[in-house]
Design an enzyme around this catalytic site. Sequence first.
Site, PDB file in Angstrom:
ATOM      1  N   ASN A  47      -1.009   2.036  -1.776  1.00  0.00           N
ATOM      2  CA  ASN A  47      -0.337   3.102  -0.947  1.00  0.00           C
ATOM      3  C   ASN A  47       0.852   1.801  -2.167  1.00  0.00           C
ATOM      4  O   ASN A  47       0.065   0.493  -2.776  1.00  0.00           O
ATOM      5  CB  ASN A  47      -0.228   2.275  -0.049  1.00  0.00           C
ATOM      6  CG  ASN A  47       1.119   2.825   0.537  1.00  0.00           C
ATOM      7  OD1 ASN A  47       2.179   3.490   0.245  1.00  0.00           O
ATOM      8  ND2 ASN A  47       2.266   1.995   1.286  1.00  0.00           N
ATOM      9  N   HIS A  61       4.247   0.002  -2.013  1.00  0.00           N
ATOM     10  CA  HIS A  61       5.098  -1.083  -1.059  1.00  0.00           C
ATOM     11  C   HIS A  61       6.440  -1.588  -1.129  1.00  0.00           C
ATOM     12  O   HIS A  61       6.638  -2.606  -2.627  1.00  0.00           O
ATOM     13  CB  HIS A  61       4.251  -1.310  -0.177  1.00  0.00           C
ATOM     14  CG  HIS A  61       5.198  -1.952   1.021  1.00  0.00           C
ATOM     15  ND1 HIS A  61       5.584  -1.251   1.705  1.00  0.00           N
ATOM     16  CD2 HIS A  61       5.819  -3.057   1.677  1.00  0.00           C
ATOM     17  CE1 HIS A  61       6.775  -1.642   3.328  1.00  0.00           C
ATOM     18  NE2 HIS A  61       7.049  -2.678   2.944  1.00  0.00           N
ATOM     19  N   SER A 112       4.466  -3.953  -3.986  1.00  0.00           N
ATOM     20  CA  SER A 112       2.774  -4.539  -3.732  1.00  0.00           C
ATOM     21  C   SER A 112       2.325  -3.379  -3.486  1.00  0.00           C
ATOM     22  O   SER A 112       2.628  -2.220  -3.065  1.00  0.00           O
ATOM     23  CB  SER A 112       2.573  -4.950  -2.466  1.00  0.00           C
ATOM     24  OG  SER A 112       4.058  -6.407  -2.642  1.00  0.00           O
ATOM     25  N   ASP A 168       0.249  -1.250   6.085  1.00  0.00           N
ATOM     26  CA  ASP A 168       1.475  -2.109   4.941  1.00  0.00           C
ATOM     27  C   ASP A 168       0.934  -3.337   5.317  1.00  0.00           C
ATOM     28  O   ASP A 168       1.308  -4.453   5.034  1.00  0.00           O
ATOM     29  CB  ASP A 168       2.889  -2.560   4.843  1.00  0.00           C
ATOM     30  CG  ASP A 168       3.441  -0.771   5.218  1.00  0.00           C
ATOM     31  OD1 ASP A 168       4.543  -0.280   5.225  1.00  0.00           O
ATOM     32  OD2 ASP A 168       2.930  -0.183   4.641  1.00  0.00           O
TER      33      ASP A 168
HETATM   34  N1  LIG Z   1      -2.450   3.279   8.573  1.00  0.00           N
HETATM   35  C1  LIG Z   1      -1.258   3.184   8.200  1.00  0.00           C
HETATM   36  N2  LIG Z   1      -0.573   3.833   7.024  1.00  0.00           N
HETATM   37  C2  LIG Z   1       0.188   3.790   6.364  1.00  0.00           C
HETATM   38  C3  LIG Z   1       0.154   2.610   5.169  1.00  0.00           C
HETATM   39  C4  LIG Z   1      -0.315   1.740   6.203  1.00  0.00           C
HETATM   40  O1  LIG Z   1      -0.492   0.902   5.274  1.00  0.00           O
HETATM   41  N3  LIG Z   1      -0.995   2.071   7.024  1.00  0.00           N
HETATM   42  N4  LIG Z   1       1.099   2.645   4.509  1.00  0.00           N
HETATM   43  C5  LIG Z   1       1.920   3.746   4.657  1.00  0.00           C
HETATM   44  C6  LIG Z   1       2.949   3.200   3.848  1.00  0.00           C
HETATM   45  N5  LIG Z   1       4.075   3.137   4.302  1.00  0.00           N
HETATM   46  C7  LIG Z   1       4.861   1.708   3.515  1.00  0.00           C
HETATM   47  O2  LIG Z   1       4.263   1.683   2.591  1.00  0.00           O
HETATM   48  C8  LIG Z   1       5.072   3.457   5.487  1.00  0.00           C
HETATM   49  C9  LIG Z   1       5.059   5.224   6.070  1.00  0.00           C
HETATM   50  C10 LIG Z   1       5.985   5.300   7.036  1.00  0.00           C
HETATM   51  C11 LIG Z   1       5.786   4.616   7.799  1.00  0.00           C
HETATM   52  C12 LIG Z   1       6.629   4.908   9.627  1.00  0.00           C
HETATM   53  O3  LIG Z   1       7.227   3.853   9.790  1.00  0.00           O
HETATM   54  N6  LIG Z   1       6.940   6.228   9.585  1.00  0.00           N
HETATM   55  C13 LIG Z   1       7.284   6.996  10.830  1.00  0.00           C
HETATM   56  C14 LIG Z   1       7.689   7.825  10.549  1.00  0.00           C
HETATM   57  C15 LIG Z   1       8.970   8.243   9.728  1.00  0.00           C
HETATM   58  C16 LIG Z   1       9.740   9.460   8.717  1.00  0.00           C
HETATM   59  O4  LIG Z   1       9.216   9.994   9.498  1.00  0.00           O
HETATM   60  O5  LIG Z   1      10.617   9.059   8.279  1.00  0.00           O
HETATM   61  C17 LIG Z   1       5.741   7.478  11.438  1.00  0.00           C
HETATM   62  O6  LIG Z   1       4.792   7.301  11.023  1.00  0.00           O
HETATM   63  O7  LIG Z   1       5.883   7.336  12.181  1.00  0.00           O
HETATM   64  C18 LIG Z   1       6.144   2.955   7.759  1.00  0.00           C
HETATM   65  C19 LIG Z   1       5.409   2.482   6.782  1.00  0.00           C
HETATM   66  C20 LIG Z   1       1.817   5.112   5.038  1.00  0.00           C
HETATM   67  N7  LIG Z   1       0.989   5.004   6.109  1.00  0.00           N
HETATM   68  N1  LIG Z   2       7.035   2.499   2.678  1.00  0.00           N
HETATM   69  C1  LIG Z   2       6.337   3.527   1.695  1.00  0.00           C
HETATM   70  C2  LIG Z   2       7.473   3.654   1.296  1.00  0.00           C
HETATM   71  O1  LIG Z   2       8.020   3.578   1.105  1.00  0.00           O
HETATM   72  N2  LIG Z   2       7.512   3.556  -0.882  1.00  0.00           N
HETATM   73  C3  LIG Z   2       8.225   3.432  -1.368  1.00  0.00           C
HETATM   74  O2  LIG Z   2       8.838   5.199  -1.721  1.00  0.00           O
HETATM   75  C4  LIG Z   2       9.587   6.148  -2.525  1.00  0.00           C
HETATM   76  C5  LIG Z   2       9.337   6.541  -3.433  1.00  0.00           C
HETATM   77  O3  LIG Z   2       9.916   6.963  -4.823  1.00  0.00           O
HETATM   78  P1  LIG Z   2       8.887   8.180  -5.313  1.00  0.00           P
HETATM   79  O4  LIG Z   2       8.559   9.779  -4.661  1.00  0.00           O
HETATM   80  O5  LIG Z   2      10.403   8.579  -6.366  1.00  0.00           O
HETATM   81  O6  LIG Z   2       7.641   7.492  -6.067  1.00  0.00           O
HETATM   82  C6  LIG Z   2       9.206   4.378  -3.294  1.00  0.00           C
HETATM   83  O7  LIG Z   2       9.377   3.337  -3.466  1.00  0.00           O
HETATM   84  C7  LIG Z   2       7.826   3.450  -3.030  1.00  0.00           C
HETATM   85  O8  LIG Z   2       7.459   2.361  -3.042  1.00  0.00           O
END
Ligand SMILES: Nc1nc2c(c(=O)[nH]1)N[C@@H](CN(C=O)c1ccc(C(=O)N[C@@H](CCC(=O)O)C(=O)O)cc1)CN2
Ligand SMILES: NCC(=O)N[C@@H]1O[C@H](COP(=O)([O-])[O-])[C@@H](O)[C@H]1O
Length: 220
Positions: free
Chosen positions: A115, A117, A144, A153
Site C-alpha cells: 500500500n 500511504h 510511505s 497502515d
Molecule cells: N487491513 C488493512 N486495510 C487497509 C490498509 C491496511 O494497512 N490494513 N491500508 C488502507 C489504505 N488506507 C490508507 O493508506 C486507508 C483506507 C481507508 C481508510 C478508511 O477509514 N476507510 C473507511 C471508509 C472511508 C471512505 O469510504 O471514504 C472504511 O473502510 O470504513 C483508512 C485508511 C486500505 N485498507
Molecule cells: N489511505 C490511502 C491513501 O490515502 N492513499 C492515497 O490516495 C491517493 C491516491 O491517488 P491516485 O488515485 O491519484 O493514485 C495517493 O495520494 C495515495 O497516497
Amino acid sequence: MATVATKKIVVLLSGNGSNLQNIIDKLHNTTLNNQHIEIVAVLSNKADAYGLQRAQNAGIKHKAIISKGISSREQYDALLSQEIDQYQPDLIVMAGFMRILSAQFIDKYPGKMLNIHPSLLPKYQGTNTHQRAIDAGDSEHGVSVHFVTEELDSGATVIQAKVPIFSEDSAEKLAERVLTQEHLIYPLAIQWFLSGRLSMVNSHALLDGLILPANGYAAD
Ligand SMILES: Nc1nc2c(c(=O)[nH]1)N[C@@H](CN(C=O)c1ccc(C(=O)N[C@@H](CCC(=O)O)C(=O)O)cc1)CN2
Ligand SMILES: NCC(=O)N[C@@H]1O[C@H](COP(=O)([O-])[O-])[C@@H](O)[C@H]1O
C-alpha cells in the site's frame, strides 16, 4: 534462451488512479532480468473511479466491486478476493484503495500486498493526513510504501520519501508535492518485490536480506 517469467499484478483503487497510471507507464508489459511484469486487473470499490477508465484506456481488465447491498466487511472482502483469485497475482498493489480490509482477507495474501500511504508512517495513519500534518505545524511530510497487515497502515515500511511543508501550503498543494514522490517510490518497491529482493518476514521488511528500518524513517 532464458525463459521469461510473467509476474502478475492486481491493482486496487478507489479514485483518480495517478499511481496506477504511473505504474502502467513505467512497469506494465515491461521485461527486466528475464521477468515480464503485467497488470492483469484493476479493481475498485467505486464504479466512478477514474482509475477504471485509465485501465480501460490501457486495455487492462477492470471491474467495480460495489458494496451496495452488502452488509458486512467480511462479505465484501469475500467478493473482492473471489475476483482477485481468478488472476492468481504475484502482488496486490493498493493505490488509493479506501476500504479497510478484514483480517480474513489479509490472511489470504500474507506478505503479498503493498500500500502507498501519504504520510511518514507511523505518523498519521488513516485518512486526511496532509491537513493533519499542516494543522500540527509540521515542517515536513511525506509518503510511505508498506506491506499491508490487519492493523491499519501499520505493516512493515518498505520505502519513504519526505517533502517540506511551507507556511502557505494548503492540503491540496501539499498533496500534489507528496504525489510527485509517490510516483517515484512506488515503482521501485514493486520492482524490488517482483524481482524477489523484497519480502516480509516476521513483520519486518527485508530488502536483499537486510532488515529495513522498522516503521519510521532513518534518523535525520
Ligand atoms: N487491513 C488493512 N486495510 C487497509 C490498509 C491496511 O494497512 N490494513 N491500508 C488502507 C489504505 N488506507 C490508507 O493508506 C486507508 C483506507 C481507508 C481508510 C478508511 O477509514 N476507510 C473507511 C471508509 C472511508 C471512505 O469510504 O471514504 C472504511 O473502510 O470504513 C483508512 C485508511 C486500505 N485498507
Ligand atoms: N489511505 C490511502 C491513501 O490515502 N492513499 C492515497 O490516495 C491517493 C491516491 O491517488 P491516485 O488515485 O491519484 O493514485 C495517493 O495520494 C495515495 O497516497
